[in-house]
Motif scaffolding. Structure first.
Motif, short mmCIF file in Angstrom:
data_model
loop_
_atom_site.label_atom_id
_atom_site.label_comp_id
_atom_site.label_asym_id
_atom_site.label_seq_id
_atom_site.Cartn_x
_atom_site.Cartn_y
_atom_site.Cartn_z
N LEU A 1 0.82 -1.21 0.00
CA LEU A 1 0.00 0.00 0.00
C LEU A 1 0.86 1.27 0.00
O LEU A 1 0.48 2.27 -0.60
CB LEU A 1 -0.95 0.00 1.19
N ASP A 2 2.02 1.21 0.65
CA ASP A 2 2.89 2.38 0.74
C ASP A 2 3.74 2.61 -0.51
O ASP A 2 4.26 3.69 -0.71
CB ASP A 2 3.81 2.27 1.96
N ASP A 3 3.91 1.58 -1.34
CA ASP A 3 4.77 1.67 -2.51
C ASP A 3 3.92 1.74 -3.78
O ASP A 3 3.47 0.71 -4.29
CB ASP A 3 5.71 0.47 -2.57
N ASP A 4 3.71 2.92 -4.29
CA ASP A 4 2.85 3.11 -5.44
C ASP A 4 3.38 2.41 -6.70
O ASP A 4 2.64 2.22 -7.65
CB ASP A 4 2.63 4.60 -5.73
N THR A 5 4.63 2.00 -6.69
CA THR A 5 5.17 1.29 -7.86
C THR A 5 4.90 -0.20 -7.79
O THR A 5 5.08 -0.91 -8.79
CB THR A 5 6.70 1.51 -8.00
N ALA A 6 4.47 -0.71 -6.64
CA ALA A 6 4.15 -2.15 -6.50
C ALA A 6 2.85 -2.43 -7.23
O ALA A 6 1.82 -1.82 -6.95
CB ALA A 6 4.05 -2.54 -5.04
N ALA A 7 2.89 -3.37 -8.18
CA ALA A 7 1.71 -3.64 -9.01
C ALA A 7 0.66 -4.46 -8.27
O ALA A 7 -0.53 -4.18 -8.35
CB ALA A 7 2.13 -4.37 -10.28
N ASN A 8 1.09 -5.51 -7.56
CA ASN A 8 0.14 -6.35 -6.85
C ASN A 8 0.84 -7.15 -5.77
O ASN A 8 2.06 -7.18 -5.69
CB ASN A 8 -0.62 -7.27 -7.81
N VAL A 9 0.03 -7.80 -4.93
CA VAL A 9 0.54 -8.62 -3.85
C VAL A 9 -0.50 -9.71 -3.57
O VAL A 9 -1.70 -9.51 -3.76
CB VAL A 9 0.82 -7.78 -2.58
N ARG A 10 0.00 -10.86 -3.14
CA ARG A 10 -0.89 -11.94 -2.72
C ARG A 10 -0.30 -12.55 -1.47
O ARG A 10 0.86 -12.98 -1.46
CB ARG A 10 -1.02 -13.00 -3.80
N LYS A 11 -1.08 -12.58 -0.40
CA LYS A 11 -0.55 -13.03 0.88
C LYS A 11 -1.67 -13.60 1.75
O LYS A 11 -2.71 -12.97 1.90
CB LYS A 11 0.09 -11.82 1.60
N PRO A 12 -1.46 -14.78 2.32
CA PRO A 12 -2.43 -15.25 3.32
C PRO A 12 -2.30 -14.41 4.59
O PRO A 12 -1.19 -14.08 5.01
CB PRO A 12 -1.99 -16.70 3.60
N ILE A 13 -3.44 -14.06 5.17
CA ILE A 13 -3.45 -13.29 6.41
C ILE A 13 -4.58 -13.80 7.29
O ILE A 13 -5.66 -14.15 6.79
CB ILE A 13 -3.58 -11.77 6.15
N LEU A 14 -4.32 -13.86 8.57
CA LEU A 14 -5.34 -14.29 9.52
C LEU A 14 -6.39 -13.20 9.65
O LEU A 14 -6.08 -12.05 9.92
CB LEU A 14 -4.72 -14.58 10.89
N ASN A 15 -7.64 -13.56 9.41
CA ASN A 15 -8.77 -12.65 9.54
C ASN A 15 -9.84 -13.30 10.40
O ASN A 15 -9.77 -14.49 10.71
CB ASN A 15 -9.37 -12.32 8.17
N PHE A 16 -10.82 -12.49 10.77
CA PHE A 16 -11.94 -12.96 11.58
C PHE A 16 -13.24 -12.50 10.95
O PHE A 16 -13.38 -11.36 10.54
CB PHE A 16 -11.84 -12.40 13.00
N LYS A 17 -14.18 -13.43 10.90
CA LYS A 17 -15.52 -13.08 10.43
C LYS A 17 -16.21 -12.25 11.51
O LYS A 17 -15.75 -12.16 12.65
CB LYS A 17 -16.31 -14.35 10.12
N LYS A 18 -17.32 -11.66 11.16
CA LYS A 18 -18.05 -10.82 12.10
C LYS A 18 -18.38 -11.56 13.40
O LYS A 18 -18.32 -10.99 14.48
CB LYS A 18 -19.33 -10.29 11.46
N ASP A 19 -18.67 -12.86 13.28
CA ASP A 19 -19.02 -13.64 14.47
C ASP A 19 -17.79 -14.09 15.26
O ASP A 19 -17.92 -14.81 16.25
CB ASP A 19 -19.88 -14.84 14.10
N GLY A 20 -16.59 -13.68 14.84
CA GLY A 20 -15.37 -14.02 15.56
C GLY A 20 -14.65 -15.27 15.06
O GLY A 20 -13.58 -15.59 15.54
N THR A 21 -15.24 -15.97 14.11
CA THR A 21 -14.63 -17.17 13.55
C THR A 21 -13.37 -16.80 12.79
O THR A 21 -13.43 -15.99 11.86
CB THR A 21 -15.61 -17.90 12.59
N PRO A 22 -12.22 -17.40 13.15
CA PRO A 22 -11.00 -17.09 12.41
C PRO A 22 -10.96 -17.83 11.07
O PRO A 22 -11.53 -18.91 10.93
CB PRO A 22 -9.89 -17.61 13.33
N PHE A 23 -10.32 -17.20 10.11
CA PHE A 23 -10.08 -17.86 8.83
C PHE A 23 -8.81 -17.28 8.23
O PHE A 23 -8.41 -16.17 8.56
CB PHE A 23 -11.27 -17.73 7.87
#
Length: 186
Positions: free
Chosen positions: A75-97
């Motif tokens: 996000l900080d490097d405007d010259t970076a075209a794209n990125v793909r990365k797994p990241i730990l997230n949580f659904k609204k109900d708190g379920t991690p994925f």
């Protein structure tokens, strides 16, 4: 949710997509401008709950610093075209994925980043064939996005090579889940 500055062609494209998609502003705190119903199905958040908020709401209290650092660098490097990365997230109900997050830039004809385009996929419990099917659908989505965006004077940046690493991505997701099960992120 949508922002009136998002061209109608992009809104229609998002509404018709079979994969979870989000569109964010390229500046400030990268507030969400548009998400589709697949995104809402994946996360449990209603569209109206996310308007103007940063997608990091999905990160909750998890300390997934490596992924956060990589995504912030994109996000900080405007010259970076794209990125793909797994990241730990949580659904609204708190379920991690584990969210396999793909982000790229949509640029105006003047070369300025107009939007941050993102696609999400839950690789937590994904079968390899489901991820393969998602990769194919994401590839088709990106292929279809280019002409839709072009109608609005927007260029899709990035290539499909970042989605050609399914086996490694599944392995990374499994390690992330193992860390989650061991309490490493909390």
């Amino acid at each position: 949710m949508h922002d009136d500055t998002v061209p109608e062609q992009l809104r229609t494209f998002f509404e018709n997509s079979q994969v979870a998609l989000a569109l964010a502003a390229p500046d400030g705190d990268n507030p969400l401008l548009l998400v589709n119903s697949r995104f809402s199905e994946l996360t449990g958040y209603e569209q109206s709950e996310l308007a103007g908020r940063n997608c990091r709401i999905l990160q909750g209290e998890a300390d997934d610093q490596e992924a956060r650092t990589i995504l912030r660098a994109f996000l900080d490097d405007d010259t970076a075209a794209n990125v793909r990365k797994p990241i730990l997230n949580f659904k609204k109900d708190g379920t991690p994925f584990v969210n396999l997050l793909y982000m790229s830039r949509l640029r105006g004809l003047d070369g300025q980043t107009r939007y941050i385009f993102a696609s999400q996929f839950d690789v937590s419990r994904a079968q390899p064939e489901r991820l393969e099917a998602y990769d194919q659908e994401l590839g088709q989505t990106l292929t279809r996005l280019s002409p839709a965006a072009a109608e609005s004077g927007i260029i899709v940046e990035g290539t499909l090579t970042t989605i050609a690493n399914s086996a490694r991505t599944v392995a990374q997701a499994r390690l992330t889940l193992a860390d989650l099960d061991n309490g490493s992120f909390l």
